[in-house]
Design an enzyme around this catalytic site. Structure first.
Site, PDB file in Angstrom:
ATOM      1  N   GLN A  27       0.857  -1.246  -0.094  1.00 38.92           N
ATOM      2  CA  GLN A  27      -0.069   0.058  -0.055  1.00 38.92           C
ATOM      3  C   GLN A  27       0.888   1.292   0.227  1.00 38.92           C
ATOM      4  O   GLN A  27       0.497   2.216  -0.666  1.00 38.92           O
ATOM      5  CB  GLN A  27      -0.889   0.142   1.322  1.00 38.92           C
ATOM      6  CG  GLN A  27      -2.033  -1.076   1.105  1.00 38.92           C
ATOM      7  CD  GLN A  27      -2.937  -0.389   0.183  1.00 38.92           C
ATOM      8  OE1 GLN A  27      -3.439   0.288  -0.247  1.00 38.92           O
ATOM      9  NE2 GLN A  27      -3.919  -1.895  -0.536  1.00 38.92           N
ATOM     10  N   HIS A 108      -6.748   0.219   7.241  1.00 38.67           N
ATOM     11  CA  HIS A 108      -7.463  -0.988   7.602  1.00 38.67           C
ATOM     12  C   HIS A 108      -7.775  -0.578   9.158  1.00 38.67           C
ATOM     13  O   HIS A 108      -7.067   0.073   9.824  1.00 38.67           O
ATOM     14  CB  HIS A 108      -6.530  -2.294   7.843  1.00 38.67           C
ATOM     15  CG  HIS A 108      -6.938  -3.485   8.149  1.00 38.67           C
ATOM     16  ND1 HIS A 108      -8.419  -3.962   8.168  1.00 38.67           N
ATOM     17  CD2 HIS A 108      -6.662  -4.684   8.952  1.00 38.67           C
ATOM     18  CE1 HIS A 108      -8.420  -5.024   8.359  1.00 38.67           C
ATOM     19  NE2 HIS A 108      -7.312  -5.535   8.982  1.00 38.67           N
ATOM     20  N   GLY A 134      -2.165  -3.459  -3.016  1.00 37.42           N
ATOM     21  CA  GLY A 134      -1.675  -2.131  -3.183  1.00 37.42           C
ATOM     22  C   GLY A 134      -1.013  -1.898  -4.586  1.00 37.42           C
ATOM     23  O   GLY A 134      -1.177  -0.688  -5.143  1.00 37.42           O
ATOM     24  N   ASP A 191     -13.465  -7.166   6.341  1.00 39.02           N
ATOM     25  CA  ASP A 191     -12.236  -7.429   5.566  1.00 39.02           C
ATOM     26  C   ASP A 191     -11.796  -8.667   6.017  1.00 39.02           C
ATOM     27  O   ASP A 191     -11.137  -9.430   5.369  1.00 39.02           O
ATOM     28  CB  ASP A 191     -11.364  -5.995   5.812  1.00 39.02           C
ATOM     29  CG  ASP A 191     -10.172  -6.316   4.925  1.00 39.02           C
ATOM     30  OD1 ASP A 191     -10.165  -5.734   4.022  1.00 39.02           O
ATOM     31  OD2 ASP A 191      -9.087  -6.667   5.561  1.00 39.02           O
ATOM     32  N   GLU A 227      -5.998 -26.844 -14.621  1.00 37.22           N
ATOM     33  CA  GLU A 227      -7.683 -26.899 -14.213  1.00 37.22           C
ATOM     34  C   GLU A 227      -7.911 -26.343 -12.843  1.00 37.22           C
ATOM     35  O   GLU A 227      -8.681 -25.464 -12.683  1.00 37.22           O
ATOM     36  CB  GLU A 227      -8.066 -28.505 -13.874  1.00 37.22           C
ATOM     37  CG  GLU A 227      -8.230 -28.925 -15.470  1.00 37.22           C
ATOM     38  CD  GLU A 227      -9.269 -28.150 -16.313  1.00 37.22           C
ATOM     39  OE1 GLU A 227     -10.137 -27.803 -15.556  1.00 37.22           O
ATOM     40  OE2 GLU A 227      -9.198 -28.126 -17.383  1.00 37.22           O
TER      41      GLU A 227
HETATM   42  P1  NDP Z   1       3.699  -4.239   3.879  1.00 41.11           P
HETATM   43  O1  NDP Z   1       3.701  -5.507   4.646  1.00 41.11           O
HETATM   44  O2  NDP Z   1       3.653  -4.181   2.322  1.00 41.11           O
HETATM   45  O3  NDP Z   1       4.535  -3.171   4.294  1.00 41.11           O
HETATM   46  C1  NDP Z   1       5.708  -3.024   4.457  1.00 41.11           C
HETATM   47  C2  NDP Z   1       6.396  -2.020   4.582  1.00 41.11           C
HETATM   48  O4  NDP Z   1       6.379  -1.387   5.818  1.00 41.11           O
HETATM   49  C3  NDP Z   1       7.878  -1.959   4.225  1.00 41.11           C
HETATM   50  O5  NDP Z   1       8.323  -0.982   3.551  1.00 41.11           O
HETATM   51  C4  NDP Z   1       8.465  -2.145   5.518  1.00 41.11           C
HETATM   52  O6  NDP Z   1       9.917  -1.483   5.597  1.00 41.11           O
HETATM   53  C5  NDP Z   1       7.723  -1.111   6.350  1.00 41.11           C
HETATM   54  N1  NDP Z   1       7.846  -1.102   7.808  1.00 41.11           N
HETATM   55  C6  NDP Z   1       7.591  -2.150   8.492  1.00 41.11           C
HETATM   56  N2  NDP Z   1       7.438  -1.960   9.739  1.00 41.11           N
HETATM   57  C7  NDP Z   1       7.713  -0.641  10.070  1.00 41.11           C
HETATM   58  C8  NDP Z   1       7.868   0.251  10.997  1.00 41.11           C
HETATM   59  N3  NDP Z   1       7.895  -0.177  12.229  1.00 41.11           N
HETATM   60  N4  NDP Z   1       8.289   1.592  10.773  1.00 41.11           N
HETATM   61  C9  NDP Z   1       8.109   1.900   9.579  1.00 41.11           C
HETATM   62  N5  NDP Z   1       8.062   1.254   8.426  1.00 41.11           N
HETATM   63  C10 NDP Z   1       7.864  -0.089   8.632  1.00 41.11           C
HETATM   64  O7  NDP Z   1       2.018  -3.586   4.481  1.00 41.11           O
HETATM   65  P2  NDP Z   1       0.926  -3.533   3.355  1.00 41.11           P
HETATM   66  O8  NDP Z   1       0.778  -2.608   2.500  1.00 41.11           O
HETATM   67  O9  NDP Z   1       0.529  -5.123   3.253  1.00 41.11           O
HETATM   68  O10 NDP Z   1      -0.150  -3.243   4.644  1.00 41.11           O
HETATM   69  C11 NDP Z   1      -0.266  -1.971   5.186  1.00 41.11           C
HETATM   70  C12 NDP Z   1      -1.697  -1.493   5.672  1.00 41.11           C
HETATM   71  O11 NDP Z   1      -2.594  -1.606   4.603  1.00 41.11           O
HETATM   72  C13 NDP Z   1      -2.217  -2.365   6.708  1.00 41.11           C
HETATM   73  O12 NDP Z   1      -2.964  -1.873   7.811  1.00 41.11           O
HETATM   74  C14 NDP Z   1      -2.982  -3.531   5.964  1.00 41.11           C
HETATM   75  O13 NDP Z   1      -3.935  -3.909   6.593  1.00 41.11           O
HETATM   76  C15 NDP Z   1      -3.546  -2.498   4.939  1.00 41.11           C
HETATM   77  N6  NDP Z   1      -4.010  -3.014   3.764  1.00 41.11           N
HETATM   78  C16 NDP Z   1      -3.404  -3.553   2.878  1.00 41.11           C
HETATM   79  C17 NDP Z   1      -3.576  -3.987   1.723  1.00 41.11           C
HETATM   80  C18 NDP Z   1      -2.707  -4.433   0.857  1.00 41.11           C
HETATM   81  O14 NDP Z   1      -2.881  -4.679  -0.245  1.00 41.11           O
HETATM   82  N7  NDP Z   1      -1.714  -5.278   1.147  1.00 41.11           N
HETATM   83  C19 NDP Z   1      -4.973  -4.013   1.176  1.00 41.11           C
HETATM   84  C20 NDP Z   1      -5.803  -3.023   2.252  1.00 41.11           C
HETATM   85  C21 NDP Z   1      -5.412  -2.637   3.282  1.00 41.11           C
HETATM   86  P3  NDP Z   1      11.356  -2.417   6.173  1.00 41.11           P
HETATM   87  O15 NDP Z   1      10.493  -3.814   6.700  1.00 41.11           O
HETATM   88  O16 NDP Z   1      12.169  -2.295   5.096  1.00 41.11           O
HETATM   89  O17 NDP Z   1      11.511  -1.703   7.402  1.00 41.11           O
HETATM   90 MG    MG Z   2      -7.800  -7.122   3.730  1.00 43.44          MG
END
Ligand code: NDP
Ligand code: MG
Length: 339
Positions: A27, A108, A134, A191, A227
């Protein structure tokens, strides 16, 4: 149901603000880049100092800060790091640094609805939850479309939380498809249920069981894969375009008859009874507390399940078959080196 479009949003509200996007994952990259392409000038990405995502964000010429720095700087902080780290992120980096009257936003409802975060009273708390991955939020925006989004306000300290949230959703492309008004509770529970019962859990378990059934009956793995795995997308595309009836219009009468006769034998009342149990675990908070305990312990069973699933022979068969269709990787939404 309240649905908003671009014409209902005042994007200048969000263009006037400094926005920090925490995380540059699925995202995070989509929000940051869509905001910028919509004309928001002050966008920064907040990451940990040792984050492997820094180089991806910098490659797009985005400003990168730590979460504490970003919280001091921003008017709107959108939290797009993984849910399991939100409580610690808020307590250690945001709580004491967010500006008075700033907006803290989520994609979320989990952290707020299940009270993993107890936000300061002076903050606006809103949610813009894209109803799609995302990478699709980004690719749809780039082709001039958008994915539908949900908008909810949990705390309205300034009186402007709704309008700022609506402007934000519009700037990341939601207003092209529709922005639906909801609550943190409704978004969070539906969700979690959708992803567990159908989109992720139900679908992958259905696929795996069918694949294993054909393998155990002695059929070729390639046949089983085509399939039971590969063709899922082709069928879902037809459902996406025009509903289940549209899909049934396209398939053969033989397939349609088999659908009516055998579908309910596979997914019967007992499955629905278990779906209700899953929903109950979600609504009661049992699922969330189990997931948070797993995280507190360092995610041992999560990591083991992820590893076992990735080693499943089905994945090797898929890799071989996809090599027959090089256009799949040429048009890939996910490029792990960039997004
Ligand atoms: P990701 O798992 O893709 O996020 C990973 C990113 O977050 C990396 O850049 C990581 O960097 C960074 N990160 C991890 N921990 C930290 C921290 N403590 N401080 C700063 N950066 C950090 O997340 P998603 O995009 O899957 O999900 C994000 C939000 O969106 C969640 O709330 C999810 O429920 C919501 N959501 C997600 C969807 C999706 O499509 N995935 C759909 C709809 C909602 P690094 O590890 O390199 O430090
Ligand atoms: Mg979801």
């Amino acid at each position: 149901m309240q649905v908003y479009y671009d014409r209902d949003a005042d994007v200048s509200l969000i263009k006037a603000k400094k926005i920090a996007v925490i995380g540059y994952g699925s995202q995070g990259h989509a929000h940051a880049l869509n905001l910028r392409d919509s004309g928001v000038k002050d966008v920064c990405v907040a990451l940990r100092e040792d984050s492997s995502s820094i180089k991806k964000a910098e490659a797009e010429k985005l400003k990168v800060m730590t979460s504490a720095e970003a919280a001091k700087w921003a008017d709107v902080v959108m939290v797009l790091s993984p849910d399991e780290g939100h409580a610690r992120l808020y307590n250690d980096h945001l709580k004491d640094n967010l500006k008075k009257g700033a907006a803290l936003a989520f994609a979320h409802g989990l952290s707020i609805h299940f009270r993993l975060i107890e936000p300061r009273d002076d903050l606006d708390i809103f949610m813009v939850a894209p109803k799609g991955p995302g990478h699709t939020v980004r690719s749809e925006y780039q082709r001039g479309a958008g994915v539908p989004m949900l908008l909810a306000v949990n705390q309205d300290a300034t009186g402007n939380a709704h309008d700022i949230g609506l402007a934000y959703a519009s700037a990341i492309g939601g207003g092209r498809a529709g922005i639906i008004g909801t609550t943190f509770r409704e978004e969070c529970e539906t969700d979690l249920f959708g992803e567990q019962a159908v989109l992720c859990g139900g679908l992958t378990s259905l696929i795996q069981a069918a694949y294993d059934t054909l393998m155990e009956a002695g059929y070729a793995p390639e046949m089983a894969y085509f399939e039971c795995v590969h063709e899922v997308k082709l069928i879902v595309d037809l459902i996406y375009e025009g509903g289940i009836a549209n899909m049934r219009y396209s398939i053969s009468n033989t397939a349609e008859y088999g659908d009516y006769c055998s579908g309910p034998r596979i997914i019967d009342e007992s499955v629905k009874a278990r779906m209700k149990e899953v929903l109950d675990d979600i609504q009661s908070g049992r699922f969330t507390s189990q997931w948070m305990s797993e995280c507190a312990a360092g995610q041992p069973s999560f990591k083991a399940m992820r590893r076992r699933a990735a080693e499943n022979p089905l994945e090797e068969v898929g890799e071989k078959l996809r090599a027959m269709m090089p256009w799949i990787s040429e048009n890939a939404l996910v490029d792990k080196s960039k997004n």
